[in-house]
Enzyme design. Sequence first.
Site, mmCIF file in Angstrom:
data_model
loop_
_atom_site.group_PDB
_atom_site.id
_atom_site.type_symbol
_atom_site.label_atom_id
_atom_site.label_comp_id
_atom_site.label_asym_id
_atom_site.label_seq_id
_atom_site.Cartn_x
_atom_site.Cartn_y
_atom_site.Cartn_z
ATOM 1 N N GLU A 166 0.953 -1.155 -0.097
ATOM 2 C CA GLU A 166 0.029 -0.008 -0.072
ATOM 3 C C GLU A 166 0.855 1.521 -0.064
ATOM 4 O O GLU A 166 0.749 2.248 0.819
ATOM 5 C CB GLU A 166 -0.904 0.029 1.069
ATOM 6 C CG GLU A 166 -1.811 -1.211 1.389
ATOM 7 C CD GLU A 166 -2.895 -1.018 2.276
ATOM 8 O OE1 GLU A 166 -2.644 -0.145 3.122
ATOM 9 O OE2 GLU A 166 -3.745 -1.880 2.188
ATOM 10 N N GLU B 152 -5.178 -8.894 1.044
ATOM 11 C CA GLU B 152 -5.786 -8.437 2.404
ATOM 12 C C GLU B 152 -7.317 -8.619 1.998
ATOM 13 O O GLU B 152 -7.676 -7.534 1.114
ATOM 14 C CB GLU B 152 -5.263 -7.202 3.189
ATOM 15 C CG GLU B 152 -3.906 -7.284 3.667
ATOM 16 C CD GLU B 152 -3.482 -6.001 4.380
ATOM 17 O OE1 GLU B 152 -4.296 -5.375 4.996
ATOM 18 O OE2 GLU B 152 -2.357 -5.924 4.281
HETATM 19 C C1 GBH Z 1 -4.575 -2.375 5.559
HETATM 20 O O1 GBH Z 1 -4.382 -0.978 5.431
HETATM 21 C C2 GBH Z 1 -3.083 -2.589 6.179
HETATM 22 O O2 GBH Z 1 -2.234 -3.064 5.206
HETATM 23 C C3 GBH Z 1 -3.124 -3.286 7.464
HETATM 24 O O3 GBH Z 1 -1.676 -3.434 7.970
HETATM 25 C C4 GBH Z 1 -4.215 -2.969 8.363
HETATM 26 O O4 GBH Z 1 -4.122 -3.388 9.651
HETATM 27 C C5 GBH Z 1 -5.389 -3.242 7.643
HETATM 28 O O5 GBH Z 1 -5.454 -2.495 6.446
HETATM 29 C C6 GBH Z 1 -6.526 -2.901 8.455
HETATM 30 O O6 GBH Z 1 -6.710 -1.408 8.609
HETATM 31 O O7 GBH Z 1 -12.480 5.794 3.280
HETATM 32 O O8 GBH Z 1 -13.156 5.098 5.370
HETATM 33 O O9 GBH Z 1 -12.753 3.311 3.758
HETATM 34 C C7 GBH Z 1 -5.606 -0.562 4.892
HETATM 35 C C8 GBH Z 1 -5.879 0.914 4.764
HETATM 36 C C9 GBH Z 1 -8.171 1.222 4.990
HETATM 37 C C10 GBH Z 1 -6.561 2.956 3.861
HETATM 38 C C11 GBH Z 1 -9.308 2.033 4.433
HETATM 39 C C12 GBH Z 1 -7.635 3.638 3.354
HETATM 40 C C13 GBH Z 1 -9.994 3.913 3.699
HETATM 41 C C14 GBH Z 1 -10.840 4.438 4.741
HETATM 42 N N1 GBH Z 1 -6.831 1.435 4.245
HETATM 43 N N2 GBH Z 1 -8.773 3.528 4.239
HETATM 44 S S1 GBH Z 1 -12.558 4.752 4.450
#
Ligand code: GBH
Length: 463
Positions: free
Chosen positions: A172, A369
């Site tokens: 990411e 994931e």
């Molecule tokens: C992953 O990131 C990571 O790789 C992991 O380490 C982590 O534990 C896991 O997710 C859970 O968080 O617009 O409100 O939907 C995910 C990161 C999550 C970033 C969703 C963008 C959008 C928020 N992403 N986020 S929302």
Amino acid sequence: AREITAQAVSGLPADFRWGVATAAYQIEGAAAEDGRTPSIWDTYCGVPGMVVRGENGDVACDHYHRMPEDVALIADLGVDTYRFSLAWPRIQPGGRGPANAKGLDFYKRLVDELEAKGVTPWITLYHWDLPQELEDAGGWPARDTAYRFAEYAALAYDALGDRVKHWTTLNEPWCSAMLGYAYGNQAPGRKNFGEAIHAVHHLLLGHGLASQYMREQAAERGNALDLGLTLNLGTATPETQSHEDAEACRRADGLGARLYLDPVVKGSYPADIVADLAAQGIELPVQDGDLAVIATPLDVLGVNFYRGALFSGVTEEGATTDADGLPVTRGVERDLPRTAMDWEITPTALTDLLVRLEKDYGLPTVITENGAAFDDTVSADGEIHDADRTTYLADHIAAVAAARAQGADVRGYFAWSLMDNFEWSYGYDKRFGIVRVDYDTQERTLKDSAKWYRDTIHLTRNA
Ligand code: GBH
């Protein structure tokens, strides 16, 4: 649960790859052991107010000391693959110089254990733990960090490349660049959009340099190599048919997806986003030859999927520009079920995403994931009846099967996560595991969703 299983997996082939995923800083603990130095996450956790209750990864799931038991647990789930990340500050403390034998040794032993249990290792080189010294020298906005990453990747590949086939460079990069350097809600917590755009290019350059090295080495040594990059991707749906909403989606998709996919797969940055950035006085710091390096061929695209989103190009008050005079790109909340992260649950968006990736980019994909945090409770009998998580997984696996039926070449699925762990800025109370961790005793307990996952895998194997 049986019915839900049969429905979820219908149409998935017997050789579909099933896995669970973790990341080093979220599970390992042992933050100061065997020569590990601090990463930007150790530092960020020490800044008051950045992480819920001031929590950190010093102990986490204590996986560093419990690795053999955890591998036994993974094998017991019946998955064929385990996706984990290497901690850069363990392997190359301080981000420069020779490899730390003790750091490498931990991962060699992990690969030994996995091999002994018949579980395939899938390595992610970088899941957000930049050595602090490299941040002090400028971090990802500095071009040198790309070269430092390539050097670290070479140390790791030299040590493990003969035994491990599956390598993901970055997890990411959008999060590393935007959350780390523009929004500041992840390490290192800087807030400068221009710097974040520089970080994007240097992350991608690091990815390309590392990929080139691994490709060359694999060919020279006759190693099988399955090389990938993992992106967090969603879908952007316009709230209305207006021009403004279409533009908001173009920008959201451009900055969230095409800014990474286009250079990596097609060798050029998306012209519309380059123009939007130029209008803000921001330029991607591309030098001659960079794009060819970034476009080093990939075998697989890793997709981390959590949700699809709805966008509007106007504020709730009806304005089309924000305080800085920039066009509005606003996520619109819908009346949908949500996880404990407050994220909307949108499984059909995963089908749409995978079909779109097939059409626009044509690479084989793996879901590296997918999963959800819910407010689990432990029943009197000690069991965790997390039906909400089982439903989440089943619906998303069914969405993968639906995408395959529409021609998308999706080859595997990793549940996030193997076990409850350090959820970054949210600390320990957001639980994404299919296995529960009691942080007082470090006891691991299979949740109902883990048992369901095991049954589901078994069913596809024997379909
Ligand atoms: C992953 O990131 C990571 O790789 C992991 O380490 C982590 O534990 C896991 O997710 C859970 O968080 O617009 O409100 O939907 C995910 C990161 C999550 C970033 C969703 C963008 C959008 C928020 N992403 N986020 S929302």
